[in-house]
Scaffold this motif. Structure first.
Motif, short mmCIF file in Angstrom:
data_model
loop_
_atom_site.label_atom_id
_atom_site.label_comp_id
_atom_site.label_asym_id
_atom_site.label_seq_id
_atom_site.Cartn_x
_atom_site.Cartn_y
_atom_site.Cartn_z
N LEU A 176 0.86 -1.03 0.08
CA LEU A 176 -0.06 -0.21 -0.06
C LEU A 176 0.84 1.36 0.03
O LEU A 176 1.86 1.35 1.00
N THR A 177 0.73 2.35 -0.97
CA THR A 177 1.33 3.36 -0.94
C THR A 177 0.55 4.33 -0.62
O THR A 177 -0.89 4.58 -1.05
N TYR A 178 0.92 5.29 0.41
CA TYR A 178 -0.24 6.31 0.83
C TYR A 178 0.48 7.60 1.41
O TYR A 178 1.82 7.27 1.89
N ARG B 294 -1.58 -1.03 -4.26
CA ARG B 294 -2.58 -0.32 -4.18
C ARG B 294 -2.09 1.13 -3.79
O ARG B 294 -1.29 1.33 -2.91
N VAL B 295 -2.52 2.26 -4.67
CA VAL B 295 -1.96 3.55 -4.39
C VAL B 295 -3.24 4.40 -3.77
O VAL B 295 -4.22 4.40 -4.59
N LEU B 296 -2.87 5.20 -2.67
CA LEU B 296 -4.01 5.95 -2.39
C LEU B 296 -3.73 7.29 -2.54
O LEU B 296 -2.31 7.78 -2.29
N ASP B 297 -4.49 8.27 -2.89
CA ASP B 297 -4.22 9.75 -2.79
C ASP B 297 -3.96 10.39 -1.54
O ASP B 297 -4.22 9.77 -0.53
N GLU B 298 -3.84 11.79 -1.53
CA GLU B 298 -3.80 12.26 -0.30
C GLU B 298 -4.82 12.26 0.66
O GLU B 298 -4.73 12.58 1.76
N GLY C 75 2.57 14.16 5.34
CA GLY C 75 3.46 14.97 4.54
C GLY C 75 4.50 13.99 3.81
O GLY C 75 5.25 14.33 2.72
N LEU C 76 4.40 12.61 4.08
CA LEU C 76 5.64 11.86 3.48
C LEU C 76 4.55 10.55 2.73
O LEU C 76 3.69 10.28 3.42
N TRP C 77 5.29 10.42 1.73
CA TRP C 77 4.73 9.16 1.05
C TRP C 77 5.43 7.80 1.65
O TRP C 77 6.55 7.87 1.95
N LYS C 78 4.47 6.80 1.78
CA LYS C 78 5.05 5.74 2.65
C LYS C 78 4.55 4.27 1.79
O LYS C 78 3.74 4.36 0.85
N ASN C 79 5.18 3.38 1.80
CA ASN C 79 4.88 1.92 1.31
C ASN C 79 4.89 1.13 2.38
O ASN C 79 5.71 1.04 3.49
N LYS C 80 3.69 0.44 2.77
CA LYS C 80 3.77 -0.61 3.70
C LYS C 80 3.24 -1.96 3.40
O LYS C 80 2.16 -2.03 2.20
N VAL C 81 3.62 -2.93 3.72
CA VAL C 81 3.36 -4.28 3.46
C VAL C 81 2.06 -5.00 4.18
O VAL C 81 2.19 -4.69 5.63
N ARG C 82 1.02 -5.38 3.82
CA ARG C 82 -0.21 -5.59 4.56
C ARG C 82 0.41 -6.65 5.56
O ARG C 82 1.08 -7.57 5.46
N GLY C 83 -0.03 -6.52 6.85
CA GLY C 83 0.07 -7.18 8.06
C GLY C 83 1.39 -6.71 8.84
O GLY C 83 1.59 -7.17 9.96
#
Length: 84
Positions: free
Chosen positions: A15-17, A59-63, A21-29
């Motif tokens: 998940l990219t979100y 999946r990419v989320l907007d602001e 003010g920082l864009w992050k990538n997180k692995v589900r779980g």
């Protein structure tokens, strides 16, 4: 931070979100983000690479937290959805 909701079938997905003010990538779980960036494009590129390497969805989320795009790398041919 609000709880991140992942769709069914996105086990181990990336998940990219944007948060604070920082864009992050997180692995589900996982509890913490795997990577951060000040630039959206860089975070998306990193998230895509992570998803391809793990053969999972990205999946990419907007602001505002709305889905801006999604790609599925669980198969050999990526399935893309519309990107904002």
């Amino acid at each position: 931070m609000r709880e991140m909701r992942y769709p069914a079938g996105m086990d181990g997905g990336i998940l990219t979100y944007c948060e604070n003010g920082l864009w992050k990538n997180k692995v589900r779980g996982h509890v913490r983000a795997s990577s951060t960036s000040r630039r959206r494009e860089e975070a998306i590129r990193t998230g895509r690479h992570m998803a391809k390497a793990r053969r999972v969805a990205h999946r990419v989320l907007d602001e505002q937290g709305e889905v801006a795009g999604e790609e599925d790398y669980r198969t050999s041919v990526p399935r893309k959805s519309a990107q904002k």
